[in-house]
Scaffold this motif. Structure first.
Motif, short mmCIF file in Angstrom:
data_model
loop_
_atom_site.label_atom_id
_atom_site.label_comp_id
_atom_site.label_asym_id
_atom_site.label_seq_id
_atom_site.Cartn_x
_atom_site.Cartn_y
_atom_site.Cartn_z
N ASP A 166 34.15 59.07 83.40
CA ASP A 166 35.22 58.40 82.65
C ASP A 166 36.53 58.68 83.37
O ASP A 166 37.02 59.81 83.37
CB ASP A 166 35.24 58.97 81.23
N LEU A 167 37.08 57.65 84.01
CA LEU A 167 38.30 57.85 84.80
C LEU A 167 39.54 57.34 84.09
O LEU A 167 40.56 57.06 84.72
CB LEU A 167 38.15 57.17 86.17
N SER A 168 39.45 57.21 82.76
CA SER A 168 40.60 56.67 82.03
C SER A 168 41.83 57.57 82.18
O SER A 168 42.95 57.09 82.21
CB SER A 168 40.25 56.45 80.56
N SER A 169 41.60 58.88 82.32
CA SER A 169 42.76 59.76 82.49
C SER A 169 43.43 59.55 83.85
O SER A 169 44.58 59.92 84.05
CB SER A 169 42.34 61.23 82.32
N SER A 170 42.71 58.93 84.78
CA SER A 170 43.31 58.57 86.07
C SER A 170 43.78 57.11 86.07
O SER A 170 44.21 56.60 87.10
CB SER A 170 42.30 58.77 87.21
N GLY A 171 43.64 56.45 84.93
CA GLY A 171 44.13 55.07 84.82
C GLY A 171 43.10 54.02 85.24
O GLY A 171 43.43 52.84 85.34
N PHE A 172 41.85 54.43 85.47
CA PHE A 172 40.83 53.48 85.91
C PHE A 172 39.75 53.30 84.84
O PHE A 172 39.35 54.27 84.20
CB PHE A 172 40.18 53.95 87.21
N SER A 173 39.30 52.07 84.69
CA SER A 173 38.18 51.84 83.78
C SER A 173 37.02 51.23 84.56
O SER A 173 37.20 50.59 85.60
CB SER A 173 38.61 50.92 82.64
N LEU A 174 35.83 51.41 84.04
CA LEU A 174 34.62 50.95 84.72
C LEU A 174 34.53 49.43 84.71
O LEU A 174 34.73 48.79 83.68
CB LEU A 174 33.39 51.55 84.02
N VAL A 175 34.25 48.86 85.89
CA VAL A 175 33.97 47.42 85.98
C VAL A 175 32.46 47.20 85.86
O VAL A 175 32.00 46.28 85.21
CB VAL A 175 34.48 46.84 87.32
N GLY A 176 31.71 48.08 86.50
CA GLY A 176 30.25 47.99 86.47
C GLY A 176 29.68 48.63 87.71
O GLY A 176 30.34 49.48 88.33
N GLY A 177 28.46 48.22 88.08
CA GLY A 177 27.86 48.85 89.25
C GLY A 177 26.70 48.06 89.80
O GLY A 177 26.36 47.00 89.29
N ARG A 178 26.11 48.62 90.84
CA ARG A 178 24.97 47.96 91.46
C ARG A 178 24.15 48.95 92.29
O ARG A 178 24.60 50.04 92.62
CB ARG A 178 25.43 46.81 92.36
N LEU A 179 22.94 48.52 92.59
CA LEU A 179 22.05 49.27 93.47
C LEU A 179 22.25 48.78 94.89
O LEU A 179 22.37 47.58 95.12
CB LEU A 179 20.61 49.04 93.02
N LEU A 180 22.26 49.72 95.84
CA LEU A 180 22.46 49.36 97.24
C LEU A 180 21.43 50.08 98.12
O LEU A 180 20.94 51.14 97.73
CB LEU A 180 23.86 49.80 97.69
N PRO A 181 21.14 49.53 99.29
CA PRO A 181 20.30 50.28 100.23
C PRO A 181 21.14 51.30 101.01
O PRO A 181 22.30 51.04 101.31
CB PRO A 181 19.77 49.19 101.16
#
Lengths: 258, 172
Positions: A166-181
């Motif tokens: 949770d990066l809300s204290s740094s001013g960032f919120s989650l957009v989402g994610g993905r799997l990568l090789p």
């Protein structure tokens, strides 16, 4: 606008402010006097002013008016439903790994044993960051509205219990994610965004290494990264920001892994 | 009927477009960037502090959109960065003389040769019209760094122009 106030002597900064029209009238006339006394400087300053004029001419004001007059500002972009859902899941997310901390010893004292592993990981993380943060339509495979699913899915693919920090204290919120090789292994990318639209990648991939690594900062082509490694995973955080800010965010992430 | 936010945003659009065009060097990209910027600004309008000028805030949003877009293009090499002089001629405003036209094309060419961080600093102040303090916030770097980047950009532009003119003029 009195951007650069002249106290005693005239500095390079005053000359720039003079060219950019950022001096008070009184200070501007001080600079004019100075330039009369210093013809060599006056040449330089005249060139700067000519550059400014050229830049202004290069990008037409009239054309800008024409091309923006039809932009619709009544765009309705309120998304209360999604946002409320995000708030509900925000509490349960926090990437990364349970059981991490036990193996972590005094960061800052551990030498990096495998530099190439670090380089490859940072390169992969940076490539993912560059490629996907610029994506407008599909920046992530799974959005923050399905954060619980995202974390479960990536955890099972990486065979490690992940949490989304949770990066809300740094001013960032989650957009989402993905799997990568990542070579033959899977890797996880979590994307974050702040209020100004600046994006950040938190990347995790299996380490194959017994050795731990403390924070390694690197800046390349405008992108800063912080890398570290614990018993289970390697992490890289990538963003277009200054060292202090990224290290603060990395510290924030690291604390949540403990 | 527009509210204050919409009015301020509307008023800033032409400046934002010039800034986007200067950064991206492409009209269509500039259209897209400004549209995206306007949408994000509307979505995040609560973050604008009403007692402050709106333009630096908008330019921060725009710069982030541009950087994402620009990095994607350079990374994937899908969209070539256009600094072809012949094409530049087409996009220049009608200048009063052939000499002006050549000068403008040469300026555009020189600007494109600057390192990105110097270009961004210079364009933020000169085209974006921000003061150094506002530019520092928009670019998210210290004010002293803005100054030194602008200073280096200007020195570099003089150098490029001097080389192009084939003169042996010394640049400090």
């Amino acid at each position: 606008m009195s951007e650069e106030h002249i106290k005693n002597e005239i500095t390079e900064a005053h000359l720039h402010a003079y060219v950019d029209g950022l001096l008070s009238q009184a200070d501007a006339s001080k600079v004019s006097d100075y330039l009369i006394q210093n013809p060599e400087k006056a040449d330089e300053v005249a060139d700067w002013a000519a550059q400014n004029k050229m830049l202004d001419n290069l990008f037409s004001h009239e054309e800008a008016e024409l091309r923006t007059q039809d932009i619709d500002l009544s765009i309705s972009v309120d998304r209360p439903a999604v946002f409320a859902k995000f708030l509900r899941v925000a509490a349960m997310i926090a990437i990364v790994v349970a059981g991490v901390a036990s193996g972590w010893v005094a960061r800052g004292t551990m030498p990096v044993q495998n530099v190439s592993l670090q380089v490859a990981t940072v390169q992969n993380a940076r490539a993912a960051h560059v490629l996907y943060t610029s994506e407008v339509l599909h920046p992530v495979d799974v959005g923050a509205d399905q954060a619980a699913h995202l974390v479960d899915w990536l955890s099972s693919r990486l065979d490690t219990k992940l949490i989304a920090p949770d990066l809300s204290s740094s001013g960032f919120s989650l957009v989402g994610g993905r799997l990568l090789p990542s070579g033959d292994n899977p890797a996880a990318q979590f994307m974050y965004e702040n209020g100004a639209g600046q994006r950040l990648t938190v990347y995790a991939s299996p380490g194959n290494e017994e050795k731990l690594a403390s924070f390694q900062f690197e800046k390349w082509d405008g992108f800063s990264s912080v890398y570290w490694r614990d018993q289970n995973l390697q992490y890289a955080i990538v963003g277009e920001m200054e060292r202090e800010q990224l290290i603060a965010i990395a510290t924030n992430v690291y604390r949540q892994l403990i | 009927m527009m509210n204050k936010f919409q009015l301020e945003l509307k008023k800033s659009l032409p400046d934002l477009w010039r800034y986007a065009f200067a950064l991206s060097r492409d009209r269509t990209n500039a259209d897209d960037i400004v549209q995206d910027c306007a949408e994000r600004a509307v979505r995040k309008r609560d973050q604008w502090q009403r007692d402050r000028p709106i333009k630096p805030w908008l330019m921060t949003i725009l710069l982030n959109i541009y950087r994402n877009q620009y990095r994607r293009d350079t990374y994937l090499r899908l969209v070539p960065i256009d600094d072809d002089q012949s094409k530049l001629h087409e996009r220049l405003p009608a200048p009063s003389s052939e000499q002006d036209r050549i000068e403008l094309a040469a300026t555009a060419h020189a600007i494109n040769q600057l390192p990105p961080e110097q270009r961004e600093a210079l364009l933020t102040v000169v085209v974006g019209g921000l003061d150094y303090g506002e530019a520092a916030k928009t670019l998210d770097i210290p004010r002293g760094t803005v100054m030194s980047r602008i200073s280096r950009a200007r020195a570099r532009l003089r150098q490029i122009r001097a080389l192009e003119n084939g003169s042996v003029r010394r640049i400090k």
